[in-house]
Write an enzyme that holds these catalytic residues in place. Structure first.
Site, PDB file in Angstrom:
ATOM      1  N   GLU A  53       1.100  -1.258   0.349  1.00  0.00           N
ATOM      2  CA  GLU A  53      -0.328  -0.423  -0.442  1.00  0.00           C
ATOM      3  C   GLU A  53       1.055   1.126  -0.095  1.00  0.00           C
ATOM      4  O   GLU A  53       0.091   2.279  -0.829  1.00  0.00           O
ATOM      5  CB  GLU A  53      -0.446   0.287   1.469  1.00  0.00           C
ATOM      6  CG  GLU A  53      -1.574  -1.071   1.339  1.00  0.00           C
ATOM      7  CD  GLU A  53      -1.520  -2.130   1.750  1.00  0.00           C
ATOM      8  OE1 GLU A  53      -0.075  -2.821   1.823  1.00  0.00           O
ATOM      9  OE2 GLU A  53      -1.740  -2.791   3.005  1.00  0.00           O
ATOM     10  N   CYS A  85      -0.129   0.633   7.272  1.00  0.00           N
ATOM     11  CA  CYS A  85      -0.043   0.827   6.034  1.00  0.00           C
ATOM     12  C   CYS A  85      -1.962   1.698   6.780  1.00  0.00           C
ATOM     13  O   CYS A  85      -2.294   2.101   5.135  1.00  0.00           O
ATOM     14  CB  CYS A  85      -0.754  -0.339   5.153  1.00  0.00           C
ATOM     15  SG  CYS A  85       0.803  -0.613   4.766  1.00  0.00           S
ATOM     16  N   LEU A 303       8.242 -39.175  -0.096  1.00  0.00           N
ATOM     17  CA  LEU A 303       6.752 -38.235   1.046  1.00  0.00           C
ATOM     18  C   LEU A 303       5.972 -37.219   0.768  1.00  0.00           C
ATOM     19  O   LEU A 303       5.251 -36.872   1.443  1.00  0.00           O
ATOM     20  CB  LEU A 303       8.766 -37.125  -0.051  1.00  0.00           C
ATOM     21  CG  LEU A 303       8.637 -36.075   0.914  1.00  0.00           C
ATOM     22  CD1 LEU A 303       8.089 -35.861   2.564  1.00  0.00           C
ATOM     23  CD2 LEU A 303      10.103 -34.917   0.644  1.00  0.00           C
ATOM     24  N   ALA A 305       3.603 -39.301  -0.607  1.00  0.00           N
ATOM     25  CA  ALA A 305       2.405 -39.952   0.042  1.00  0.00           C
ATOM     26  C   ALA A 305       2.460 -39.237   1.422  1.00  0.00           C
ATOM     27  O   ALA A 305       0.988 -39.498   1.792  1.00  0.00           O
ATOM     28  CB  ALA A 305       2.662 -41.267  -0.965  1.00  0.00           C
TER      29      ALA A 305
HETATM   30  C1  AOF Z   1       0.098  -4.799   4.621  1.00  0.00           C
HETATM   31  N1  AOF Z   1       0.680  -4.900   3.358  1.00  0.00           N
HETATM   32  O1  AOF Z   1       1.913  -5.235   1.733  1.00  0.00           O
HETATM   33  C2  AOF Z   1       2.354  -6.577   3.311  1.00  0.00           C
HETATM   34  C3  AOF Z   1       1.640  -6.455   4.615  1.00  0.00           C
HETATM   35  O2  AOF Z   1       7.217  -6.714   9.708  1.00  0.00           O
HETATM   36  P1  AOF Z   1       6.257  -6.271   9.389  1.00  0.00           P
HETATM   37  O3  AOF Z   1       6.369  -4.683  10.084  1.00  0.00           O
HETATM   38  O4  AOF Z   1       6.688  -5.945   8.043  1.00  0.00           O
HETATM   39  O5  AOF Z   1       4.743  -6.452   8.877  1.00  0.00           O
HETATM   40  C4  AOF Z   1       4.544  -8.148   8.885  1.00  0.00           C
HETATM   41  C5  AOF Z   1       2.763  -7.832   8.796  1.00  0.00           C
HETATM   42  O6  AOF Z   1       2.118  -6.832   7.582  1.00  0.00           O
HETATM   43  C6  AOF Z   1       2.905  -9.522   8.383  1.00  0.00           C
HETATM   44  O7  AOF Z   1       3.063 -10.672   9.429  1.00  0.00           O
HETATM   45  C7  AOF Z   1       1.291  -9.430   7.377  1.00  0.00           C
HETATM   46  O8  AOF Z   1       0.685  -9.373   8.724  1.00  0.00           O
HETATM   47  C8  AOF Z   1       1.174  -7.863   6.953  1.00  0.00           C
HETATM   48  N2  AOF Z   1       1.840  -7.938   5.748  1.00  0.00           N
HETATM   49  N3  AOF Z   1       0.461  -5.894   5.822  1.00  0.00           N
HETATM   50  O9  AOF Z   1      -0.381  -4.123   4.643  1.00  0.00           O
HETATM   51  C9  AOF Z   1       1.733  -5.864   2.985  1.00  0.00           C
HETATM   52  N4  AOF Z   1       3.505  -7.619   2.985  1.00  0.00           N
HETATM   53 ZN    ZN Z   2       1.691  -3.036   5.456  1.00  0.00          ZN
END
Ligand code: AOF
Ligand code: ZN
Length: 367
Positions: A53, A85, A303, A305
């Site tokens: 985002e 985000c 593996l 199976a």
């Molecule tokens: C989003 N947009 O493109 C992704 C998200 O360790 P951080 O701060 O990068 O956060 C990781 C968490 O953010 C991940 O476990 C998942 O819940 C979310 N990923 N969220 O808004 C993104 N890749």
């Molecule tokens: Zn995010």
């Protein structure tokens, strides 16, 4: 297809670019649309950050105000490695958010959507949720079950064999187009895994050999209960340039482990089941804890199976060549696994395509 669905489908295509290079994060896609025109696109960056985002908002700039955001997973609401985000979306003045799926990560789990709504943004969820669930399955399973998703690949002759009779020379089953597809599938996963039997019989490299994608180096994993993979194998000999992990069953020889480690192989231990083999659930839990979300398993038949029997083969991709072996050989799948695949309560077919002379059939485990 409605305009919303078209834009979400485009966001999902964009998201898939991240598969295999964003772990432990999910591969998310985001599009910002104003008056029917895409003004910003983002996909989770290699390594997992920045999030999709934020990149899409950056591309759109001030024009994001009053626009619609299409996103393939709920925007995050937590302060992790990056600020939420959801806050960036609110600050940019986005008017409407169309989100495919709630993020099961307990730090988010609905809070992202709630935060957007609280700020007066119109939020719609659930559009193309099935497709989004598939694209995010590695992340979903890691946060809900503590393990990565497993894509199981099988190659078989038209009469269902993976190899000829014992001691016969190795069979080349699929053609060049199918092989390229296999290399692409390796690149779209965080790791490529085989059993020790296949590693010894085929001496594979398990690398991505596609023009332009040679730098993709998914972790190579061998499940080798008794640490019998020879040091002379190509996997061990190339371990310094291509990360390689061997998982052994507890109790396997420490000397063998030390020899492998000397060649740059990492050895990890998982508990053994009652027959002395690696407990697959334990091995996958170990891989989930390392941050892996997507494992591509290339056999062998035993593996395969075992993964199907344990309910751990989340996607099954069968490459079938038109040639018949014409004699008894090693079946690509044992009878119970074959029965499981066609059992509509366990698996559903999700696609069929041709690759040169070969046919690719895909199945998805019903959760
Ligand atoms: C989003 N947009 O493109 C992704 C998200 O360790 P951080 O701060 O990068 O956060 C990781 C968490 O953010 C991940 O476990 C998942 O819940 C979310 N990923 N969220 O808004 C993104 N890749
Ligand atoms: Zn995010």
């Amino acid at each position: 297809m409605t305009d919303d669905a078209r834009f979400m489908a485009a966001a999902l295509n964009f998201a898939r670019r991240g598969l295999g290079r964003v772990a432990p994060n999910p591969a998310v896609g985001a599009l910002i649309v104003r008056d029917g025109v895409v003004i910003g696109r983002g996909a989770t960056a290699p390594g997992g950050r920045p999030h999709a985002e934020v990149l899409a908002l950056k591309e759109a700039g001030p024009a994001a105000a009053d626009a619609t955001l299409y996103v393939t997973l709920e925007p995050c609401s937590h302060h992790g490695h990056t600020p939420p985000c959801a806050d960036a979306i609110i600050a940019a003045g986005v008017a409407r958010v169309v989100s495919a799926l709630e993020d099961p990560d307990p730090r988010v789990a609905g809070l992202g959507h709630r935060r957007l709504r609280a700020a007066g943004i119109a939020v719609e969820t659930g559009l193309l949720a099935e497709e989004a669930r598939r694209a995010n399955l590695g992340h979903i399973l890691r946060v809900t079950a503590g393990r990565p998703m497993v894509t199981l690949k099988l190659a078989e002759t038209a009469d269902g064999f993976a190899a000829g009779p014992a001691d016969a020379p190795r069979l080349k089953i699929t053609g060049a187009v199918a092989n390229s597809r296999v290399h692409m599938l390796r690149a779209l996963h965080d790791a490529v895994m085989v059993g020790a039997g296949t590693a010894r019989a085929d001496d594979p490299q398990l690398t991505v050999r596609l023009p332009g994608l040679e730098e993709r180096k998914p972790l190579r994993i061998v499940l080798d209960s008794h640490l019998r993979l020879p040091v002379s194998s190509r996997l061990v000999q190339t371990a310094r340039s291509h990360p390689t992990l061997i998982i052994a069953a507890e109790g396997a020889s420490q000397e063998a482990a030390a020899r492998l480690a000397d060649h740059g192989v990492e050895v990890a231990w998982a508990k053994a089941d009652s027959s002395g083999r690696i407990d697959l659930n334990a091995a996958l839990t170990l891989l989930g804890a390392r941050g892996l979300t997507r494992i591509f398993c290339e056999g062998g038949p035993r593996l395969a199976a075992a993964l199907i029997a344990c309910g751990l083969a989340d996607e099954v991709i069968i490459f079938q060549s038109p040639a018949r072996l014409g004699q008894a050989g090693l079946p690509a799948l044992d009878a119970p696994s074959r029965a499981a695949l066609v059992d509509s309560a366990l698996y559903r077919p999700v696609g069929q395509a041709s690759a040169g002379e070969d046919i690719i059939r895909e199945y998805e485990r019903i959760i």
